[in-house]
Motif scaffolding. Structure first.
Motif, short mmCIF file in Angstrom:
data_model
loop_
_atom_site.label_atom_id
_atom_site.label_comp_id
_atom_site.label_asym_id
_atom_site.label_seq_id
_atom_site.Cartn_x
_atom_site.Cartn_y
_atom_site.Cartn_z
N LEU A 233 -9.40 14.46 8.08
CA LEU A 233 -9.88 13.11 7.84
C LEU A 233 -11.35 12.99 8.18
O LEU A 233 -11.82 13.51 9.20
CB LEU A 233 -9.06 12.11 8.67
CG LEU A 233 -7.58 11.99 8.30
CD1 LEU A 233 -6.89 11.00 9.23
CD2 LEU A 233 -7.41 11.56 6.84
N VAL A 234 -12.07 12.26 7.33
CA VAL A 234 -13.53 12.12 7.46
C VAL A 234 -13.87 10.65 7.70
O VAL A 234 -13.34 9.76 7.03
CB VAL A 234 -14.24 12.63 6.19
CG1 VAL A 234 -15.75 12.63 6.41
CG2 VAL A 234 -13.75 14.02 5.81
N HIS A 235 -14.74 10.42 8.67
CA HIS A 235 -15.16 9.06 9.02
C HIS A 235 -16.17 8.52 8.01
O HIS A 235 -16.72 9.25 7.19
CB HIS A 235 -15.79 9.06 10.41
CG HIS A 235 -16.97 9.97 10.54
ND1 HIS A 235 -18.25 9.61 10.12
CD2 HIS A 235 -17.10 11.24 11.01
CE1 HIS A 235 -19.08 10.60 10.35
NE2 HIS A 235 -18.42 11.61 10.89
N LEU B 127 -9.95 6.28 0.37
CA LEU B 127 -9.75 4.89 0.78
C LEU B 127 -11.03 4.08 0.59
O LEU B 127 -12.04 4.30 1.27
CB LEU B 127 -9.33 4.84 2.26
CG LEU B 127 -8.16 5.73 2.67
CD1 LEU B 127 -7.81 5.49 4.13
CD2 LEU B 127 -6.95 5.51 1.78
N ASP B 128 -10.99 3.16 -0.36
CA ASP B 128 -12.05 2.19 -0.63
C ASP B 128 -13.44 2.83 -0.58
O ASP B 128 -14.27 2.50 0.26
CB ASP B 128 -11.98 1.02 0.36
CG ASP B 128 -12.51 -0.27 -0.28
OD1 ASP B 128 -12.05 -0.61 -1.37
OD2 ASP B 128 -13.37 -0.92 0.33
N THR B 129 -13.68 3.70 -1.52
CA THR B 129 -14.94 4.42 -1.57
C THR B 129 -15.53 4.37 -2.97
O THR B 129 -14.88 3.95 -3.92
CB THR B 129 -14.74 5.88 -1.14
OG1 THR B 129 -16.01 6.52 -1.05
CG2 THR B 129 -13.87 6.64 -2.14
N ALA C 279 -4.74 18.91 3.04
CA ALA C 279 -5.24 17.71 2.36
C ALA C 279 -6.53 17.27 3.04
O ALA C 279 -6.79 17.60 4.20
CB ALA C 279 -4.22 16.59 2.41
N ILE C 280 -7.33 16.51 2.31
CA ILE C 280 -8.54 15.91 2.87
C ILE C 280 -8.58 14.45 2.49
O ILE C 280 -8.24 14.07 1.36
CB ILE C 280 -9.81 16.65 2.39
CG1 ILE C 280 -11.05 16.09 3.10
CG2 ILE C 280 -9.97 16.61 0.87
CD1 ILE C 280 -12.30 16.94 2.92
N GLY C 281 -8.96 13.61 3.44
CA GLY C 281 -9.00 12.18 3.18
C GLY C 281 -10.12 11.51 3.94
O GLY C 281 -10.73 12.10 4.83
N GLY D 242 -14.41 8.72 2.27
CA GLY D 242 -13.55 8.79 1.08
C GLY D 242 -14.24 9.51 -0.06
O GLY D 242 -13.61 10.27 -0.80
N PHE D 243 -15.56 9.26 -0.21
CA PHE D 243 -16.30 10.04 -1.21
C PHE D 243 -16.25 11.52 -0.87
O PHE D 243 -16.07 12.37 -1.74
CB PHE D 243 -17.75 9.58 -1.32
CG PHE D 243 -18.58 10.55 -2.11
CD1 PHE D 243 -18.52 10.57 -3.49
CD2 PHE D 243 -19.38 11.50 -1.47
CE1 PHE D 243 -19.24 11.50 -4.24
CE2 PHE D 243 -20.10 12.43 -2.19
CZ PHE D 243 -20.03 12.43 -3.58
N CYS D 244 -16.46 11.81 0.40
CA CYS D 244 -16.39 13.21 0.85
C CYS D 244 -15.07 13.82 0.45
O CYS D 244 -15.02 14.95 -0.07
CB CYS D 244 -16.57 13.27 2.36
SG CYS D 244 -16.33 14.90 3.07
#
Length: 381
Positions: free
Chosen positions: A161-163, A277-279, A249-251, A257-259
Motif C-alpha cells: 500500500l502506498v500513501h 482509490l480516488d486518484t 497486489a499494489i494499492g 493510487g496513481f502509483c
C-alpha cells in the motif's frame, strides 16, 4: 458465497461494517471540539471581566488563542481523518521521523493492548536502499503479518500500500487502520491471511514529497526502481511471502493510487491486482517535477496507455471513488476501468457515497479493496 452479480470487494455485510467502524478517541471527536469551544468561551468571559476590573487579562487571552488553535486542529482532524486516535498519532509521528515507532504490536491496530490468536502483528522496519536509489535513509516501512504467522511455515500473499501526498509509510497503519481492518476481515472469513506492507515513497530532490513512484530524470529519487528492486526483494527475503505476481497486489489512495495504477500495469511481472482509490490517471504536477520531458510524462499517463499496455496475464482492478468528488479522479478512474474491462480484465468499481477526497474515505474504502485483493491472490499456484 458471493454471486456473479455481487463480486468480491463490492459489498461487505453490515455486521462486519459495524466492527470495522469506530476506533477513534477524543482526538477525532466532535465532542472534543464542542468542549474545547465551551472552555474557550468561559476563558473569554473571564478575561473580559478581569479587563473591566483593570486587572491583568493577557495570560487568559493567550490561553484562549492556544485553545482556539487546538480546537481548529481537532476539527480539521475530524474532517480529514488523519489521526483517528492517540496511539495512531505515534505511528504517524514515527513515520515523519518524530519519536520512535512502537515496538512490534501483537494486535490489529495501532493501539497497544494484549493480543490473542485472532490478532495480527505490526512492526516498523528500515529497508536499506542502495545509494543509486537516492532514497532517504530514515524512512520506515510498516508491515502487518496475520495471526499464526510466527508459529507456522505458510507463505502468504502480499498487498503493498502506498500513501498519498503529503504522507508517509505509516499512514495506512494509522489513518487507514489497516491492521484492524485485516483482523476483522479475517475473523469474518472475508479475506485469506495476507501480509500487508505500508511503503514510504517520499524521496529526495525535486518533488521529494510527491514522487508519484517515478524514477526521476531531474536529479531526484528512483522510486520505481526502489519499489521493484529494493523493497519487494527485501520483503520477500525476510518474510514468508508467496513471491510471484499471482500473490502480490499494489494499492493506494490519491497519488498513491496513481502509483498503484502505473506500477501495477507497467509491471505485470510483479503484480496480479491493483487497488486504486480516488486518484487521477496521470502523474500530475509531481510527475512534471520528477520527469524532464513531456514525452517521459506521457509514458506514465495511464488514461492513455490503459488500452494498449501489454498484459501477459490477467491484472484485476479495484476502483473506489469518493462520492462527493466529481473532478478528475472520477473521470479518469471511470475511463481506465472501462478500458481494462473491455480488455477482459476483472474490474470492480465502487463509490463511497457522501465522502470527499480525505483519509476518512480511504479508511472506509480499503476493507473492500482488501477483500477484492484476497479473492484474486488466494491460491493461484
Amino acid at each position: 458465497m458471493v454471486g456473479a452479480e455481487d463480486p468480491p470487494g463490492s459489498t461487505i455485510p453490515p455486521r462486519v461494517l459495524d466492527q470495522l467502524a469506530g476506533g477513534g478517541d477524543w482526538i477525532s471527536s466532535w465532542w472534543t471540539v464542542a468542549v474545547a469551544l465551551a472552555l474557550a468561551g468561559l476563558v473569554v468571559l473571564w478575561a473580559v471581566r478581569r479587563h473591566r476590573a483593570d486587572r491583568w487579562s493577557w495570560p487568559l487571552w493567550v490561553v484562549t488563542a492556544l485553545g482556539v488553535a487546538f480546537t481548529l486542529g481537532i476539527a480539521a482532524n475530524v474532517i480529514v481523518g488523519y489521526v483517528p486516535n492517540v496511539a495512531a498519532a505515534r505511528v504517524s509521528l514515527a513515520s515523519w521521523g518524530i519519536g520512535s515507532p512502537p515496538p512490534p504490536l501483537e494486535h490489529g491496530s495501532a493501539e497497544a493492548r494484549s493480543g490473542g490468536a485472532g490478532s495480527g502483528r505490526v512492526e516498523a522496519v528500515h529497508v536499506p536502499a542502495p545509494a543509486a536509489d537516492r532514497m532517504p535513509g530514515s524512512s520506515l516501512t510498516w508491515i502487518y503479518t496475520p495471526p499464526g504467522y510466527e508459529a507456522g511455515s505458510t507463505r502468504y500473499p502480499v498487498v503493498y500500500l502506498v500513501h498519498g501526498s503529503p504522507g508517509a509509510g505509516g499512514d495506512w497503519f494509522a489513518a487507514g487502520n489497516v491492521p484492524h481492518a485485516m483482523d476483522v476481515l479475517l475473523e469474518n472469513h472475508l479475506v485469506e491471511p495476507m501480509i500487508v506492507v505500508g511503503m514510504d515513497v517520499n524521496g529526495t530532490g525535486p518533488s521529494a514529497e510527491d514522487t508519484e513512484c517515478l524514477d526521476s530524470t531531474t536529479g531526484g529519487s528512483q522510486v520505481e526502481t526502489y519499489i521493484s528492486e529494493t523493497v519487494i526483494p527485501w520483503v520477500d527475503a525476510r518474510y514468508r511471502t508467496a513471491d510471484d505476481w499471482r500473490h502480490r497486489a499494489i494499492g493506494g489512495f490519491s497519488s498513491g493510487g496513481f502509483c498503484a495504477l502505473d506500477q501495477g500495469l507497467r509491471h505485470p511481472e510483479l503484480y496480479g491486482a491493483i487497488l486504486a482509490l480516488d486518484t487521477t490517471g496521470d502523474p500530475g504536477t509531481g510527475g512534471q517535477a520528477m520527469l524532464a520531458t513531456q514525452a517521459q510524462w506521457d509514458q506514465h499517463d495511464v488514461t492513455t496507455y490503459a488500452k494498449t499496455v501489454p498484459l501477459p496475464h490477467p491484472v484485476a482492478l479495484f476502483v473506489d471513488i469518493a462520492g462527493a468528488n466529481h473532478g478528475q479522479p472520477r473521470a479518469d478512474l471511470t475511463s481506465i476501468a472501462a478500458d481494462l474491462r473491455a480488455r477482459g480484465e476483472d474490474v470492480v468499481v465502487r463509490e463511497e457515497q457522501g465522502l470527499d477526497h480525505t483519509l476518512n474515505f480511504a479508511r472506509q474504502a480499503i476493507p473492500y479493496g482488501l477483500v477484492f485483493a484476497s479473492a484474486h491472490l488466494a491460491d493461484k499456484s
